[in-house]
Design a protein around this motif. Structure first.
Motif, PDB file in Angstrom:
ATOM      1  N   PHE A 156       6.791  18.863  -4.226  1.00 47.30           N
ATOM      2  CA  PHE A 156       6.132  17.636  -3.802  1.00 47.30           C
ATOM      3  C   PHE A 156       6.800  16.421  -4.423  1.00 47.30           C
ATOM      4  CE2 PHE A 156       2.570  20.689  -3.321  1.00 47.30           C
ATOM      5  CZ  PHE A 156       2.381  20.522  -1.948  1.00 47.30           C
ATOM      6  N   LEU A 157       7.163  16.525  -5.688  1.00 44.34           N
ATOM      7  CA  LEU A 157       7.836  15.436  -6.378  1.00 44.34           C
ATOM      8  C   LEU A 157       9.145  15.079  -5.675  1.00 44.34           C
ATOM      9  CD1 LEU A 157       7.937  13.544  -8.839  1.00 44.34           C
ATOM     10  CD2 LEU A 157       9.107  15.375 -10.071  1.00 44.34           C
ATOM     11  N   LEU A 158       9.938  16.082  -5.352  1.00 42.93           N
ATOM     12  CA  LEU A 158      11.198  15.838  -4.644  1.00 42.93           C
ATOM     13  C   LEU A 158      10.963  15.212  -3.276  1.00 42.93           C
ATOM     14  CD1 LEU A 158      13.114  19.121  -5.562  1.00 42.93           C
ATOM     15  CD2 LEU A 158      13.439  16.825  -6.518  1.00 42.93           C
ATOM     16  N   ALA A 159       9.979  15.725  -2.554  1.00 45.16           N
ATOM     17  CA  ALA A 159       9.679  15.192  -1.216  1.00 45.16           C
ATOM     18  C   ALA A 159       9.221  13.739  -1.290  1.00 45.16           C
ATOM     19  CB  ALA A 159       8.619  16.048  -0.537  1.00 45.16           C
ATOM     20  N   PHE A 160       8.362  13.417  -2.244  1.00 43.70           N
ATOM     21  CA  PHE A 160       7.848  12.053  -2.339  1.00 43.70           C
ATOM     22  C   PHE A 160       8.914  11.073  -2.809  1.00 43.70           C
ATOM     23  CE2 PHE A 160       3.514  14.158  -3.059  1.00 43.70           C
ATOM     24  CZ  PHE A 160       3.236  14.147  -1.696  1.00 43.70           C
ATOM     25  N   LEU A 167       0.822  -1.209   0.000  1.00 42.57           N
ATOM     26  CA  LEU A 167       0.000   0.000   0.000  1.00 42.57           C
ATOM     27  C   LEU A 167       0.859   1.263   0.000  1.00 42.57           C
ATOM     28  CD1 LEU A 167      -2.919  -0.925   2.419  1.00 42.57           C
ATOM     29  CD2 LEU A 167      -3.018  -0.627  -0.056  1.00 42.57           C
ATOM     30  N   PHE A 168       1.983   1.232   0.723  1.00 46.10           N
ATOM     31  CA  PHE A 168       2.881   2.387   0.734  1.00 46.10           C
ATOM     32  C   PHE A 168       3.425   2.653  -0.663  1.00 46.10           C
ATOM     33  CE2 PHE A 168       7.167   4.209   1.189  1.00 46.10           C
ATOM     34  CZ  PHE A 168       6.847   5.389   1.829  1.00 46.10           C
ATOM     35  N   GLN A 169       3.859   1.599  -1.353  1.00 48.55           N
ATOM     36  CA  GLN A 169       4.414   1.778  -2.695  1.00 48.55           C
ATOM     37  C   GLN A 169       3.349   2.263  -3.676  1.00 48.55           C
ATOM     38  OE1 GLN A 169       7.548   1.818  -3.459  1.00 48.55           O
ATOM     39  NE2 GLN A 169       8.127   1.242  -1.397  1.00 48.55           N
ATOM     40  N   ILE A 170       2.133   1.738  -3.565  1.00 50.10           N
ATOM     41  CA  ILE A 170       1.045   2.188  -4.441  1.00 50.10           C
ATOM     42  C   ILE A 170       0.710   3.645  -4.160  1.00 50.10           C
ATOM     43  CG2 ILE A 170      -1.424   1.910  -4.934  1.00 50.10           C
ATOM     44  CD1 ILE A 170      -0.972  -1.127  -4.532  1.00 50.10           C
ATOM     45  N   THR A 171       0.647   4.011  -2.875  1.00 50.15           N
ATOM     46  CA  THR A 171       0.349   5.392  -2.505  1.00 50.15           C
ATOM     47  C   THR A 171       1.428   6.342  -3.011  1.00 50.15           C
ATOM     48  OG1 THR A 171      -0.788   4.623  -0.521  1.00 50.15           O
ATOM     49  CG2 THR A 171      -0.126   6.932  -0.564  1.00 50.15           C
ATOM     50  N   MET A 172       2.693   5.955  -2.852  1.00 51.44           N
ATOM     51  CA  MET A 172       3.779   6.810  -3.321  1.00 51.44           C
ATOM     52  C   MET A 172       3.771   6.919  -4.843  1.00 51.44           C
ATOM     53  SD  MET A 172       4.865   7.952  -0.581  1.00 51.44           S
ATOM     54  CE  MET A 172       6.118   8.999  -1.240  1.00 51.44           C
ATOM     55  N   LEU A 173       3.435   5.839  -5.554  1.00 47.43           N
ATOM     56  CA  LEU A 173       3.339   5.902  -7.008  1.00 47.43           C
ATOM     57  C   LEU A 173       2.261   6.894  -7.439  1.00 47.43           C
ATOM     58  CD1 LEU A 173       4.179   4.733  -9.801  1.00 47.43           C
ATOM     59  CD2 LEU A 173       2.289   3.120  -9.504  1.00 47.43           C
ATOM     60  N   ILE A 174       1.124   6.855  -6.766  1.00 46.95           N
ATOM     61  CA  ILE A 174       0.039   7.794  -7.078  1.00 46.95           C
ATOM     62  C   ILE A 174       0.465   9.229  -6.785  1.00 46.95           C
ATOM     63  CG2 ILE A 174      -2.287   8.525  -6.391  1.00 46.95           C
ATOM     64  CD1 ILE A 174      -2.887   5.500  -5.962  1.00 46.95           C
ATOM     65  N   LEU A 175       1.085   9.454  -5.620  1.00 44.72           N
ATOM     66  CA  LEU A 175       1.508  10.808  -5.252  1.00 44.72           C
ATOM     67  C   LEU A 175       2.591  11.339  -6.198  1.00 44.72           C
ATOM     68  CD1 LEU A 175       1.558  10.496  -1.365  1.00 44.72           C
ATOM     69  CD2 LEU A 175      -0.085  11.748  -2.773  1.00 44.72           C
ATOM     70  N   ILE A 176       3.518  10.497  -6.582  1.00 46.94           N
ATOM     71  CA  ILE A 176       4.567  10.925  -7.510  1.00 46.94           C
ATOM     72  C   ILE A 176       3.973  11.227  -8.881  1.00 46.94           C
ATOM     73  CG2 ILE A 176       6.614  10.118  -8.783  1.00 46.94           C
ATOM     74  CD1 ILE A 176       7.500   8.764  -6.144  1.00 46.94           C
ATOM     75  N   ILE A 191      13.922   6.902   1.545  1.00 45.83           N
ATOM     76  CA  ILE A 191      14.354   6.922   2.944  1.00 45.83           C
ATOM     77  C   ILE A 191      13.521   6.013   3.848  1.00 45.83           C
ATOM     78  CG2 ILE A 191      14.636   8.433   4.964  1.00 45.83           C
ATOM     79  CD1 ILE A 191      16.751   8.830   2.796  1.00 45.83           C
ATOM     80  N   ILE A 192      12.216   5.977   3.648  1.00 47.77           N
ATOM     81  CA  ILE A 192      11.334   5.205   4.522  1.00 47.77           C
ATOM     82  C   ILE A 192      11.710   3.719   4.572  1.00 47.77           C
ATOM     83  CG2 ILE A 192       8.938   4.476   4.901  1.00 47.77           C
ATOM     84  CD1 ILE A 192       9.524   7.404   5.690  1.00 47.77           C
ATOM     85  N   PRO A 193      11.966   3.045   3.440  1.00 50.92           N
ATOM     86  CA  PRO A 193      12.388   1.643   3.535  1.00 50.92           C
ATOM     87  C   PRO A 193      13.709   1.454   4.275  1.00 50.92           C
ATOM     88  CG  PRO A 193      11.603   2.102   1.331  1.00 50.92           C
ATOM     89  CD  PRO A 193      11.690   3.419   2.048  1.00 50.92           C
ATOM     90  N   TYR A 251       7.729  -1.608  13.289  1.00 49.74           N
ATOM     91  CA  TYR A 251       7.683  -0.433  12.424  1.00 49.74           C
ATOM     92  C   TYR A 251       6.405  -0.446  11.611  1.00 49.74           C
ATOM     93  CZ  TYR A 251       8.974   3.179   9.117  1.00 49.74           C
ATOM     94  OH  TYR A 251       8.984   4.314   8.365  1.00 49.74           O
ATOM     95  N   ASN A 252       5.723   0.684  11.572  1.00 48.79           N
ATOM     96  CA  ASN A 252       4.565   0.883  10.714  1.00 48.79           C
ATOM     97  C   ASN A 252       4.916   1.942   9.681  1.00 48.79           C
ATOM     98  OD1 ASN A 252       2.581  -0.847  11.884  1.00 48.79           O
ATOM     99  ND2 ASN A 252       2.449   0.569  13.586  1.00 48.79           N
ATOM    100  N   TYR A 253       4.564   1.663   8.434  1.00 53.41           N
ATOM    101  CA  TYR A 253       4.821   2.637   7.382  1.00 53.41           C
ATOM    102  C   TYR A 253       3.989   3.887   7.606  1.00 53.41           C
ATOM    103  CZ  TYR A 253       7.607  -0.363   4.386  1.00 53.41           C
ATOM    104  OH  TYR A 253       8.616  -1.127   3.870  1.00 53.41           O
ATOM    105  N   PRO A 254       4.565   5.063   7.351  1.00 53.44           N
ATOM    106  CA  PRO A 254       3.764   6.279   7.445  1.00 53.44           C
ATOM    107  C   PRO A 254       2.708   6.273   6.337  1.00 53.44           C
ATOM    108  CG  PRO A 254       5.932   6.772   6.555  1.00 53.44           C
ATOM    109  CD  PRO A 254       5.940   5.332   6.962  1.00 53.44           C
ATOM    110  N   ILE A 255       1.687   7.021   6.524  1.00 51.12           N
ATOM    111  CA  ILE A 255       0.559   7.157   5.616  1.00 51.12           C
ATOM    112  C   ILE A 255      -0.358   5.926   5.686  1.00 51.12           C
ATOM    113  CG2 ILE A 255      -0.284   7.529   3.261  1.00 51.12           C
ATOM    114  CD1 ILE A 255       2.426   8.894   2.676  1.00 51.12           C
ATOM    115  N   VAL A 256       0.177   4.720   5.498  1.00 49.06           N
ATOM    116  CA  VAL A 256      -0.667   3.530   5.468  1.00 49.06           C
ATOM    117  C   VAL A 256      -0.525   2.664   6.715  1.00 49.06           C
ATOM    118  CG1 VAL A 256      -0.659   3.426   2.960  1.00 49.06           C
ATOM    119  CG2 VAL A 256       1.068   2.178   4.236  1.00 49.06           C
TER     120      VAL A 256
END
Length: 105
Positions: free
Chosen positions: A71-75, A47-56, A81-83, A96-101
């Protein structure tokens, strides 16, 4: 069964197979008796990877009007960094829980 290696594999898969490895491990947990944390972690990683793909993707579209560039740079930085943080926490036997999801599952 030692699950630390699977946890590290799930987190590290963000760099080589961000969608495939979490799905395969999730399917594996359905047939093999594994820790529930492995199942939860594989869903969170996917879910984190899918969310980041959508945001990017949205940020790339918004980059054409210059608003999306920060936003692109931040995402992209978050996606890298998160992984790494998750791998370090797993090596230290910390949960550890992923942020956002993280709270979805």
């Amino acid at each position: 069964m030692e699950t630390k290696g699977l946890k590290i594999l799930i987190h590290a898969s963000a760099f080589f197979a961000p969608f495939l490895v979490p799905v395969v491990i999730f399917i594996l947990t359905l047939f093999v008796e594994l820790d529930d944390q492995i199942k939860r972690l594989s869903i969170q990683a996917l879910l984190f990877q899918i969310t980041m793909l959508i945001l990017i993707t949205i940020s790339v579209i918004l980059s054409f009007i210059i608003v999306g560039i920060p936003f692109l740079l931040a995402f992209i930085i978050m996606t890298l960094i998160i992984p790494i943080i998750a791998i370090i926490k797993t090596i230290n036997d910390e949960s550890y829980n992923y942020p956002i999801v993280g709270r979805w599952f």
